[in-house]
Design an enzyme around this catalytic site. Structure first.
Site, PDB file in Angstrom:
ATOM      1  N   HIS A  72       0.812  -1.186   0.210  1.00 23.88           N
ATOM      2  CA  HIS A  72      -0.022   0.122  -0.059  1.00 23.88           C
ATOM      3  C   HIS A  72       0.880   1.394  -0.112  1.00 23.88           C
ATOM      4  O   HIS A  72       1.878   1.309   0.846  1.00 23.88           O
ATOM      5  CB  HIS A  72      -0.983   0.000   1.382  1.00 23.88           C
ATOM      6  CG  HIS A  72      -2.189  -0.764   1.062  1.00 23.88           C
ATOM      7  ND1 HIS A  72      -3.328  -0.800   1.799  1.00 23.88           N
ATOM      8  CD2 HIS A  72      -2.229  -1.942   0.249  1.00 23.88           C
ATOM      9  CE1 HIS A  72      -4.105  -1.523   1.392  1.00 23.88           C
ATOM     10  NE2 HIS A  72      -3.696  -2.333   0.740  1.00 23.88           N
ATOM     11  N   TYR A 200      -9.244   5.393   8.469  1.00 21.45           N
ATOM     12  CA  TYR A 200      -9.324   5.649   9.781  1.00 21.45           C
ATOM     13  C   TYR A 200     -10.322   6.857   9.844  1.00 21.45           C
ATOM     14  O   TYR A 200      -9.980   7.880   9.486  1.00 21.45           O
ATOM     15  CB  TYR A 200      -7.986   5.874  10.432  1.00 21.45           C
ATOM     16  CG  TYR A 200      -6.873   4.869  10.511  1.00 21.45           C
ATOM     17  CD1 TYR A 200      -6.151   4.689   9.149  1.00 21.45           C
ATOM     18  CD2 TYR A 200      -6.571   4.399  11.695  1.00 21.45           C
ATOM     19  CE1 TYR A 200      -5.043   3.860   9.394  1.00 21.45           C
ATOM     20  CE2 TYR A 200      -5.574   3.132  11.556  1.00 21.45           C
ATOM     21  CZ  TYR A 200      -4.845   2.945  10.355  1.00 21.45           C
ATOM     22  OH  TYR A 200      -3.715   1.882  10.367  1.00 21.45           O
ATOM     23  N   PRO A 292      -3.817  -0.174  18.921  1.00 22.73           N
ATOM     24  CA  PRO A 292      -3.690  -0.595  17.472  1.00 22.73           C
ATOM     25  C   PRO A 292      -3.784   0.514  16.466  1.00 22.73           C
ATOM     26  O   PRO A 292      -3.501   0.303  15.391  1.00 22.73           O
ATOM     27  CB  PRO A 292      -4.689  -1.633  17.390  1.00 22.73           C
ATOM     28  CG  PRO A 292      -5.807  -1.473  18.356  1.00 22.73           C
ATOM     29  CD  PRO A 292      -5.240  -0.722  19.697  1.00 22.73           C
ATOM     30  N   LYS A 296       1.271  -0.518  15.097  1.00 22.96           N
ATOM     31  CA  LYS A 296       2.633  -0.741  15.574  1.00 22.96           C
ATOM     32  C   LYS A 296       2.964  -1.988  16.391  1.00 22.96           C
ATOM     33  O   LYS A 296       4.164  -2.116  16.400  1.00 22.96           O
ATOM     34  CB  LYS A 296       3.122   0.563  16.114  1.00 22.96           C
ATOM     35  CG  LYS A 296       3.271   1.981  15.473  1.00 22.96           C
ATOM     36  CD  LYS A 296       4.353   1.891  14.653  1.00 22.96           C
ATOM     37  CE  LYS A 296       4.285   3.051  13.782  1.00 22.96           C
ATOM     38  NZ  LYS A 296       4.206   2.446  12.169  1.00 22.96           N
ATOM     39  N   TYR A 384       3.963   6.242  10.189  1.00 22.38           N
ATOM     40  CA  TYR A 384       3.371   5.081   9.769  1.00 22.38           C
ATOM     41  C   TYR A 384       4.063   4.085   9.080  1.00 22.38           C
ATOM     42  O   TYR A 384       3.909   2.673   9.320  1.00 22.38           O
ATOM     43  CB  TYR A 384       2.171   5.536   8.880  1.00 22.38           C
ATOM     44  CG  TYR A 384       1.174   4.566   8.774  1.00 22.38           C
ATOM     45  CD1 TYR A 384       0.090   4.329   9.821  1.00 22.38           C
ATOM     46  CD2 TYR A 384       0.917   3.707   7.701  1.00 22.38           C
ATOM     47  CE1 TYR A 384      -1.154   3.399   9.630  1.00 22.38           C
ATOM     48  CE2 TYR A 384      -0.233   2.608   7.434  1.00 22.38           C
ATOM     49  CZ  TYR A 384      -1.040   2.804   8.468  1.00 22.38           C
ATOM     50  OH  TYR A 384      -2.126   1.691   8.333  1.00 22.38           O
TER      51      TYR A 384
HETATM   52  P1  RFL Z   1       1.982 -12.447  21.158  1.00 25.37           P
HETATM   53  O1  RFL Z   1       1.582 -12.435  19.906  1.00 25.37           O
HETATM   54  O2  RFL Z   1       0.997 -12.066  22.229  1.00 25.37           O
HETATM   55  O3  RFL Z   1       2.704 -13.840  21.383  1.00 25.37           O
HETATM   56  C1  RFL Z   1       3.180 -14.287  22.594  1.00 25.37           C
HETATM   57  C2  RFL Z   1       3.310 -15.731  22.626  1.00 25.37           C
HETATM   58  O4  RFL Z   1       3.741 -16.397  23.822  1.00 25.37           O
HETATM   59  C3  RFL Z   1       2.819 -17.152  24.348  1.00 25.37           C
HETATM   60  N1  RFL Z   1       2.697 -17.419  25.819  1.00 25.37           N
HETATM   61  C4  RFL Z   1       3.442 -18.247  26.567  1.00 25.37           C
HETATM   62  N2  RFL Z   1       4.115 -19.175  26.165  1.00 25.37           N
HETATM   63  C5  RFL Z   1       4.910 -19.783  27.206  1.00 25.37           C
HETATM   64  N3  RFL Z   1       4.532 -19.842  28.604  1.00 25.37           N
HETATM   65  C6  RFL Z   1       3.630 -18.884  28.953  1.00 25.37           C
HETATM   66  N4  RFL Z   1       3.414 -18.924  30.262  1.00 25.37           N
HETATM   67  C7  RFL Z   1       3.080 -18.120  27.881  1.00 25.37           C
HETATM   68  N5  RFL Z   1       2.276 -17.120  27.737  1.00 25.37           N
HETATM   69  C8  RFL Z   1       2.034 -16.855  26.742  1.00 25.37           C
HETATM   70  C9  RFL Z   1       1.494 -17.010  23.788  1.00 25.37           C
HETATM   71  O5  RFL Z   1       0.732 -18.232  23.726  1.00 25.37           O
HETATM   72  C10 RFL Z   1       1.910 -16.628  22.335  1.00 25.37           C
HETATM   73  O6  RFL Z   1       1.798 -17.340  21.438  1.00 25.37           O
HETATM   74  O7  RFL Z   1       3.344 -11.488  21.348  1.00 25.37           O
HETATM   75  P2  RFL Z   1       4.437 -10.903  20.381  1.00 25.37           P
HETATM   76  O8  RFL Z   1       5.153 -12.226  19.514  1.00 25.37           O
HETATM   77  O9  RFL Z   1       5.387 -10.007  21.094  1.00 25.37           O
HETATM   78  O10 RFL Z   1       3.963 -10.086  19.237  1.00 25.37           O
HETATM   79  C11 RFL Z   1       3.015  -9.107  19.611  1.00 25.37           C
HETATM   80  C12 RFL Z   1       1.919  -8.823  18.412  1.00 25.37           C
HETATM   81  O11 RFL Z   1       1.242 -10.070  18.570  1.00 25.37           O
HETATM   82  C13 RFL Z   1       1.073  -7.624  18.715  1.00 25.37           C
HETATM   83  O12 RFL Z   1       1.914  -6.374  19.190  1.00 25.37           O
HETATM   84  C14 RFL Z   1       0.104  -7.369  17.456  1.00 25.37           C
HETATM   85  O13 RFL Z   1      -1.051  -8.156  17.346  1.00 25.37           O
HETATM   86  C15 RFL Z   1      -0.652  -5.717  17.821  1.00 25.37           C
HETATM   87  N6  RFL Z   1      -1.547  -5.229  16.812  1.00 25.37           N
HETATM   88  C16 RFL Z   1      -1.038  -4.975  15.516  1.00 25.37           C
HETATM   89  N7  RFL Z   1       0.149  -4.714  15.483  1.00 25.37           N
HETATM   90  C17 RFL Z   1       0.652  -4.191  14.254  1.00 25.37           C
HETATM   91  O14 RFL Z   1       1.854  -4.101  14.199  1.00 25.37           O
HETATM   92  N8  RFL Z   1      -0.251  -4.042  13.169  1.00 25.37           N
HETATM   93  C18 RFL Z   1      -1.387  -4.015  13.311  1.00 25.37           C
HETATM   94  O15 RFL Z   1      -2.266  -3.571  12.325  1.00 25.37           O
HETATM   95  C19 RFL Z   1      -2.248  -4.510  14.720  1.00 25.37           C
HETATM   96  N9  RFL Z   1      -3.204  -4.622  14.753  1.00 25.37           N
HETATM   97  C20 RFL Z   1      -2.876  -5.622  16.839  1.00 25.37           C
HETATM   98  C21 RFL Z   1      -3.909  -5.135  15.885  1.00 25.37           C
HETATM   99  C22 RFL Z   1      -3.432  -6.474  18.131  1.00 25.37           C
HETATM  100  C23 RFL Z   1      -4.830  -6.453  18.116  1.00 25.37           C
HETATM  101  N10 RFL Z   1      -5.216  -7.175  19.408  1.00 25.37           N
HETATM  102  C24 RFL Z   1      -6.233  -8.079  19.394  1.00 25.37           C
HETATM  103  C25 RFL Z   1      -4.398  -6.816  20.593  1.00 25.37           C
HETATM  104  C26 RFL Z   1      -5.149  -5.423  16.059  1.00 25.37           C
HETATM  105  C27 RFL Z   1      -5.770  -5.868  17.306  1.00 25.37           C
HETATM  106  C28 RFL Z   1      -7.292  -5.997  17.393  1.00 25.37           C
HETATM  107  C1  PHB Z   2      -5.855  -4.646  10.734  1.00 25.33           C
HETATM  108  O1  PHB Z   2      -6.153  -4.706   9.690  1.00 25.33           O
HETATM  109  O2  PHB Z   2      -6.302  -5.562  11.677  1.00 25.33           O
HETATM  110  C2  PHB Z   2      -5.438  -3.377  11.301  1.00 25.33           C
HETATM  111  C3  PHB Z   2      -4.891  -2.454  10.487  1.00 25.33           C
HETATM  112  C4  PHB Z   2      -4.449  -1.267  10.791  1.00 25.33           C
HETATM  113  C5  PHB Z   2      -4.421  -0.776  12.067  1.00 25.33           C
HETATM  114  C6  PHB Z   2      -4.881  -1.708  13.107  1.00 25.33           C
HETATM  115  C7  PHB Z   2      -5.305  -2.978  12.398  1.00 25.33           C
HETATM  116  O3  PHB Z   2      -4.057   0.296  12.574  1.00 25.33           O
END
Ligand code: RFL
Ligand code: PHB
Length: 389
Positions: A72, A200, A292, A296, A384
């Site tokens: 994008h 957004y 989110p 980031k 971004y």
């Molecule tokens: P994770 O993905 O939470 O993985 C952690 C892993 O550790 C395991 N774990 C354990 N393992 C062993 N023993 C234990 N006691 C444990 N406890 C936990 C878990 O099962 C898991 O497998 O962390 P990590 O690797 O640091 O990754 C971070 C990302 O997942 C997170 O920052 C992003 O998803 C945030 N996020 C977004 N980030 C972006 O860069 N761009 C986005 O567009 C974006 N959109 C989002 C998001 C997060 C969202 N939610 C639901 C929080 C949108 C949403 C809705």
């Molecule tokens: C997503 O596609 O899940 C998404 C995209 C942009 C954001 C957060 C989540 O800022």
């Protein structure tokens, strides 16, 4: 069992780090609480910065991302009346990649066996011991048996609720936190996106985001109160609300369909300092959370892992005894800048329940300024696409 590096958590941070270290011949074991299907079932991030896609490429694991991901070169801020396009490619010379976290995780998971990356799934009761000594170890249980792994370093990649951060004594740590008075209700559906770029929107009724996973799979979010119940949002009501908040142009192109997934996530900003304690290093959500809005979270996890892999490669392959000493400061400098951007965009685009008429006018004035200022758009675009490492 003995290894050089034990990684707790097989989310994107743990898997990326594991692969980067294995590529240098470093011994690694990854210990994950959940089963592979559970890890792959989490619908999260959708937008990857160049720094993150570069890491996948460096590992030689970027082929599917380039084939199926959507590069994008812009996105939109909507203020209820118009779409303000931020042309990130023209303003920074870089693009972002729309490719889901689920797919990144799948690519890393599937490449693990052939690259000798050992992942122990369904490990219970994971506990870290003696992390400030020269002989740290981790214990876990599986199938009723307790196991012990001795390692030279531990990397806490176990997300916000994992045990690693808790192994750092309160006397040396400081946590900074802001909890927002709303959450995001997300829906995933197999329908074409309403626009070819992300929107957004700041609407009277609250924030909305139009995103996607592919040309046939859409991801949308709306701001909801923290105590909202998902049962109160049948699909039809959610589509109506999205159409209202995203505005007439998006609504006219919106295809509705049944939800494949629907969930509510709270929004918070959180930073834990330091990110290293003795032989334990934290990376990703275990050390910090961003709302989110700036996309980031996953990207910060990837940049932490970049710094951490450099440090550990320095230690094991180049003989720098002090290689991990600078990790925390280096990672935190970038973390705080991403925290700032995510917090600012969250404040600009959401309706705060305690906000007054003045706060609202400030949002309107800022969006108006952004619409007319090349400098303001450049600032947003630069953040971004991701600040340089
Ligand atoms: P994770 O993905 O939470 O993985 C952690 C892993 O550790 C395991 N774990 C354990 N393992 C062993 N023993 C234990 N006691 C444990 N406890 C936990 C878990 O099962 C898991 O497998 O962390 P990590 O690797 O640091 O990754 C971070 C990302 O997942 C997170 O920052 C992003 O998803 C945030 N996020 C977004 N980030 C972006 O860069 N761009 C986005 O567009 C974006 N959109 C989002 C998001 C997060 C969202 N939610 C639901 C929080 C949108 C949403 C809705
Ligand atoms: C997503 O596609 O899940 C998404 C995209 C942009 C954001 C957060 C989540 O800022």
């Amino acid at each position: 069992m003995k290894t050089q590096v034990a990684i707790i958590g097989a989310g994107p941070a743990g898997l990326l780090l594991g692969h980067l270290l294995r590529a240098e011949g470093i011994e690694v074991v990854v210990i994950e609480r959940a089963a592979p299907d559970y890890v792959l079932g989490r619908i999260r991030a959708g937008v990857l910065e160049r720094t993150t896609t570069d890491l996948m490429d460096r590992l030689g694991l970027g082929a599917r991302m380039h084939a199926e991901g959507l590069p994008h070169d812009g996105f939109h801020l909507a203020d209820g009346e118009r779409l303000i396009r931020i042309d990130i490619e023209a303003l920074t010379g870089k693009k972002v990649m729309v490719y889901g976290q689920t797919e990144v995780t799948r690519d890393l998971m599937e490449a693990a066996p052939e690259r000798g990356l050992e992942i122990i799934y369904e490990a219970g009761d994971v506990a870290l011991h003696a992390v400030d000594s020269d002989a740290p170890y981790v214990t876990y249980s599986k199938d009723g048996v307790t196991y012990r792994i001795d390692a030279q370093f531990f990397c806490g990649c176990d997300g916000f609720h994992g045990p690693s951060r808790k192994a750092v004594p309160a006397s040396v740590a400081k946590a900074y936190e802001k909890v927002y008075p709303f959450g995001w209700l997300g829906i995933l559906a197999d329908v074409p996106p309403c626009h070819h770029e992300l929107i957004y929107a700041n609407h009277d009724r609250g924030f909305a985001l139009a995103s996607m996973r592919s040309e046939s799979r859409s991801r949308y979010y709306i701001q909801v109160p923290l105590d909202e119940k998902i049962e109160e949002w049948p699909d039809d009501r959610l589509w109506d609300e999205l159409a209202t908040r995203l505005g007439p142009e998006a609504a006219a192109n919106m295809t509705r369909g049944p939800a494949l997934e629907k969930s509510i996530a709270p929004l918070r900003s959180f930073v834990f300092e330091p990110m290293r304690y003795g032989r334990l290093m934290l990376a990703g959500d275990s050390a910090h959370i961003v709302p989110p809005t700036g996309a980031k979270g996953l990207n910060l996890a990837a940049s932490d892992v970049h710094y951490l892999s450099e440090a550990l490669i320095g230690y094991f392959k180049r003989g720098y005894a002090d290689a991990v000493a600078g990790y925390s400061d280096k990672a935190l400098a970038r973390v705080w800048k991403s925290e700032r951007f995510s917090w600012q965009l969250t404040k600009l685009m959401h309706r705060f329940p305690d906000g007054d008429a003045f706060d609202r006018r400030m949002q309107v004035a800022e969006l108006d300024y952004i619409a007319s200022s090349h400098a303001a758009q450049t600032t947003i675009a630069e953040n971004y696409v991701g600040l340089s490492l």
